[in-house]
Design a protein around this motif. Structure first.
Motif: not given
Length: 385
Positions: A109-110, A114, A135, A138-139, A142-143
């Motif tokens: 998951t993210l 993290e 996920d 979302r990943i 965020r990247c």
């Protein structure tokens, strides 16, 4: 023996190979380009962004080479990954940093990612376990926010999508494997996708000795002194060829029917394995997610898992666990890493046979044998306690 994997090849693939023989050109050529174009269309990207190569592993090595890693640079990846990813990171000069996964989907998951990000993180590699997209949305977001390169190891997810978008196109790079155990097979082979056009052109060069313009017959009419070499940077030879591309083109046309059969087998497993005490089957996919259904995994008490696998083998049913946790491999230098969910998964999970060659009768045989083994071994465990 009911096998875990089994390639689905036949008369169409043989005919395609025969045509290659008739043309007397087995190497990198027009069929390679046609396969790249067809696969690009399958992904919804332009053909110049994909390169047909000799394996998914070569794609991982090319991708990490593009990172230009220096000493101390870190690449995050789930511990439950194929070892080629960690090997590629280390060979390219980086350090693999392993993250945990969701215990039921076996995807990171993210939040898992993290927890291990640092200011030395250069890239993240995500494996879509068993074809589940995970996920990834979302990943990827965020990247992008952090300016971290995202690499999608899509070896298990050649037909997986999220809201219609192909898995493998959310990040900056991705690769697919077409080896003999995969969903789409070419014997050996793979595809790499590179989002940035300049980097895509670089990958194409690196995959063929680093040549800016390959010398040979194909360039004799378009380049004077075509035998001379132009090598901006050294590369290796990991390109695909027309023989395997011809097989791949047929397999790509057949991909929808093969995935549909996999879906049917998954539904049959879900029905037949429901209600077995102490046995978990794969969770439902979130809305909008489509899986290639490469693996079908079940989870049970670690006190009986190995015995159940032996019982199934005695019944001529081969099972295994993919993938062994890399944070426990001394080569990768992570003796202090603690990943409780990955450890939980590796002690409890078995992958069952899943391929279109299975008949309904085969699936029922596997399910009945598994039910019998789990119930018998659970009764023995309870009697001891």
């Amino acid at each position: 023996m009911i096998n875990l994997f089994q390639p689905q090849v036949g008369a169409e693939e043989l005919d395609a190979v025969a045509q290659v023989f008739q043309d007397h050109w087995l190497g990198h050529g027009p069929r390679t380009k046609a396969f790249e174009a067809a696969f690009a269309e399958h992904l919804g990207v332009a053909p110049e962004h994909v390169v047909f190569i000799n394996s998914g592993t070569s794609g991982l090595f090319l991708a990490t080479e593009l990172l230009d890693l220096e000493e101390g640079d870190e690449v995050v990846l789930p511990s439950l990954s194929f070892l080629a990813a960690a090997n590629a990171i280390m060979t390219s000069g980086g350090r693999p940093v392993f993250c945990d996964v969701d215990p039921r989907t076996l995807n990171p998951t993210l939040d898992d990612i993290e927890q291990v990000l640092t200011d030395r993180t250069k890239a993240v590699i995500v494996l879509h376990y068993g074809g589940y997209p995970g996920d990834i949305v979302r990943i990827a977001e965020r990247c992008r926010e952090l300016g971290i390169t995202l690499i999608e190891d899509s070896a298990c997810s050649v037909a997986s999508r999220v809201d219609g978008r192909a898995v493998g196109t959310f990040g900056d790079l991705a690769m697919w494997s077409f080896d003999a155990m995969k969903v789409l097979v070419t014997g050996d082979g793979g595809m790499i996708y590179v989002k940035d056009p300049e980097q895509a052109a670089r990958v194409r060069r690196l995959a063929y000795h680093g040549l800016a313009q390959p010398s040979g017959f194909g360039y004799a009419k378009v380049s004077a002194r075509w035998w001379e070499l132009d090598i901006p940077e050294p590369g290796r030879r990991v390109i695909g060829n027309d023989l395997t591309a011809a097989i791949g083109s047929v397999q790509l046309r057949r991909l929808p029917e093969m995935v549909t059969r996999r879906q049917e087998i998954v539904a049959l497993y879900d029905r037949e394995l429901a209600g077995i005490e102490g046995l978990l089957t794969p969770p439902e996919l979130p809305e909008g997610h489509e899986s290639t259904h490469y693996f079908y995994w079940v989870q049970m008490s670690p006190e009986i898992r190995d015995q159940v696998a032996s019982d199934l083998l005695a019944d001529e049913i081969y099972t295994t666990f993919r993938y062994a946790p890399l944070h426990k491999v001394p080569t990768y230098g992570t003796p202090d890493t603690r990943l409780p969910s990955s450890d939980w998964v590796s002690d409890r999970t078995l992958c069952l046979p899943l391929h279109p060659g299975l008949s309904d009768a085969d699936v029922l045989t596997v399910a009945a044998s598994l039910r019998k083994a789990v119930e018998a071994r659970t009764a023995e465990k309870n009697a001891r306690s």
